[in-house]
Design a protein around this motif. Structure first.
Motif, PDB file in Angstrom:
ATOM      1  N   ASN A  48       0.820  -1.207   0.000  1.00  0.00           N
ATOM      2  CA  ASN A  48       0.000   0.000   0.000  1.00  0.00           C
ATOM      3  C   ASN A  48       0.858   1.263   0.000  1.00  0.00           C
ATOM      4  OD1 ASN A  48      -2.420  -1.422   0.045  1.00  0.00           O
ATOM      5  ND2 ASN A  48      -2.364  -1.598   2.262  1.00  0.00           N
ATOM      6  N   ARG A  50       0.416   5.290   1.099  1.00  0.00           N
ATOM      7  CA  ARG A  50      -0.449   6.209   1.855  1.00  0.00           C
ATOM      8  C   ARG A  50      -0.222   7.638   1.394  1.00  0.00           C
ATOM      9  NH1 ARG A  50       0.990   5.381   7.756  1.00  0.00           N
ATOM     10  NH2 ARG A  50       0.375   7.542   7.634  1.00  0.00           N
ATOM     11  N   GLU A  51      -1.299   8.403   1.392  1.00  0.00           N
ATOM     12  CA  GLU A  51      -1.254   9.831   1.068  1.00  0.00           C
ATOM     13  C   GLU A  51      -0.470  10.108  -0.219  1.00  0.00           C
ATOM     14  OE1 GLU A  51      -0.279  12.320   4.371  1.00  0.00           O
ATOM     15  OE2 GLU A  51      -1.394  11.065   5.754  1.00  0.00           O
ATOM     16  N   TYR A  64      -5.275  13.709  -5.318  1.00  0.00           N
ATOM     17  CA  TYR A  64      -4.847  13.368  -3.962  1.00  0.00           C
ATOM     18  C   TYR A  64      -5.647  12.177  -3.517  1.00  0.00           C
ATOM     19  CZ  TYR A  64      -4.376  13.501   1.097  1.00  0.00           C
ATOM     20  OH  TYR A  64      -4.157  13.169   2.409  1.00  0.00           O
ATOM     21  N   ILE A  65      -4.965  11.142  -3.181  1.00  0.00           N
ATOM     22  CA  ILE A  65      -5.624   9.925  -2.749  1.00  0.00           C
ATOM     23  C   ILE A  65      -5.419   9.816  -1.250  1.00  0.00           C
ATOM     24  CG2 ILE A  65      -5.760   7.438  -3.061  1.00  0.00           C
ATOM     25  CD1 ILE A  65      -4.463   8.030  -5.884  1.00  0.00           C
ATOM     26  N   ASN A  66      -6.437  10.177  -0.501  1.00  0.00           N
ATOM     27  CA  ASN A  66      -6.335  10.197   0.952  1.00  0.00           C
ATOM     28  C   ASN A  66      -6.794   8.861   1.522  1.00  0.00           C
ATOM     29  OD1 ASN A  66      -5.960  11.010   3.549  1.00  0.00           O
ATOM     30  ND2 ASN A  66      -7.829  12.221   3.663  1.00  0.00           N
ATOM     31  N   GLN A  67      -6.202   7.825   1.045  1.00  0.00           N
ATOM     32  CA  GLN A  67      -6.482   6.497   1.552  1.00  0.00           C
ATOM     33  C   GLN A  67      -5.302   5.603   1.208  1.00  0.00           C
ATOM     34  OE1 GLN A  67     -10.069   5.316  -0.405  1.00  0.00           O
ATOM     35  NE2 GLN A  67      -9.100   4.924  -2.338  1.00  0.00           N
ATOM     36  N   THR A  68      -5.285   4.465   1.786  1.00  0.00           N
ATOM     37  CA  THR A  68      -4.214   3.522   1.501  1.00  0.00           C
ATOM     38  C   THR A  68      -4.618   2.710   0.278  1.00  0.00           C
ATOM     39  OG1 THR A  68      -3.696   3.433   3.839  1.00  0.00           O
ATOM     40  CG2 THR A  68      -2.856   1.652   2.482  1.00  0.00           C
ATOM     41  N   ILE A  69      -3.778   2.741  -0.760  1.00  0.00           N
ATOM     42  CA  ILE A  69      -4.092   2.033  -2.004  1.00  0.00           C
ATOM     43  C   ILE A  69      -2.872   1.255  -2.476  1.00  0.00           C
ATOM     44  CG2 ILE A  69      -5.815   3.689  -2.765  1.00  0.00           C
ATOM     45  CD1 ILE A  69      -3.578   4.650  -4.752  1.00  0.00           C
TER      46      ILE A  69
END
Length: 152
Positions: A48, A50-51, A64-69
């Motif tokens: 993953n 984060r941020e 902006y991906i404010n999650q764990t991917i």
């Protein structure tokens, strides 16, 4: 009698002037680049991020991906032969460059065209991205599976 013939003639003209509705049922999407993130020490394990901030060079807006991917899908520019993306993780920016040629593919009258990307090459300045695979792809014509694996 004349009224009936004129009405029938008018009806025939109206019916013959109608066109069949065209609906695109094939969903021909110009593919985006699909990237999976993996652990550099265990290359089989998704890792993953984060941020994560992602933006194309020269663009002011970012994603902006404010999650764990562990996977992202980013568009390629069908009007250019190169696009540079910046991936920022924990305030460390990594540039990822994608070069390609484009090829329009006619799908149908109702669907129009889609663009495939050929002779695709990748390069990176490897700041927080340790490595990636593959360095080249023959073509990107769908987005059903990951095209690039990034190890971090």
């Amino acid at each position: 009698m004349k009224k009936t013939i004129l009405s029938l003639l008018f009806l025939i003209i109206v019916i013959s002037a109608c066109e069949k509705d065209d609906f695109c049922l094939k969903n021909p999407v110009t593919p985006s680049l699909v990237i999976n993130f993996y652990d550099d020490t265990n290359k089989e394990t998704l890792k993953n991020v984060r941020e994560l901030y992602v933006w194309a060079e020269g663009k002011t807006d970012s994603i902006y991906i404010n999650q764990t991917i562990n996977s992202i899908t980013i568009p390629l520019n069908s009007l250019a032969t190169e696009i540079v993306y910046n991936f920022s993780k924990e305030n460390v920016v990594n540039q990822f460059t994608i070069n390609y040629t484009t090829e329009e593919e006619y799908v149908s009258r109702s669907c129009g065209y889609k663009v495939n990307f050929n002779e695709v090459t990748f390069s990176s300045d490897t700041t927080w991205i340790i490595s990636f695979t593959p360095e080249t792809l023959t073509t990107i014509e769908n987005q059903t599976e990951a095209h690039v694996q990034i190890f971090h």
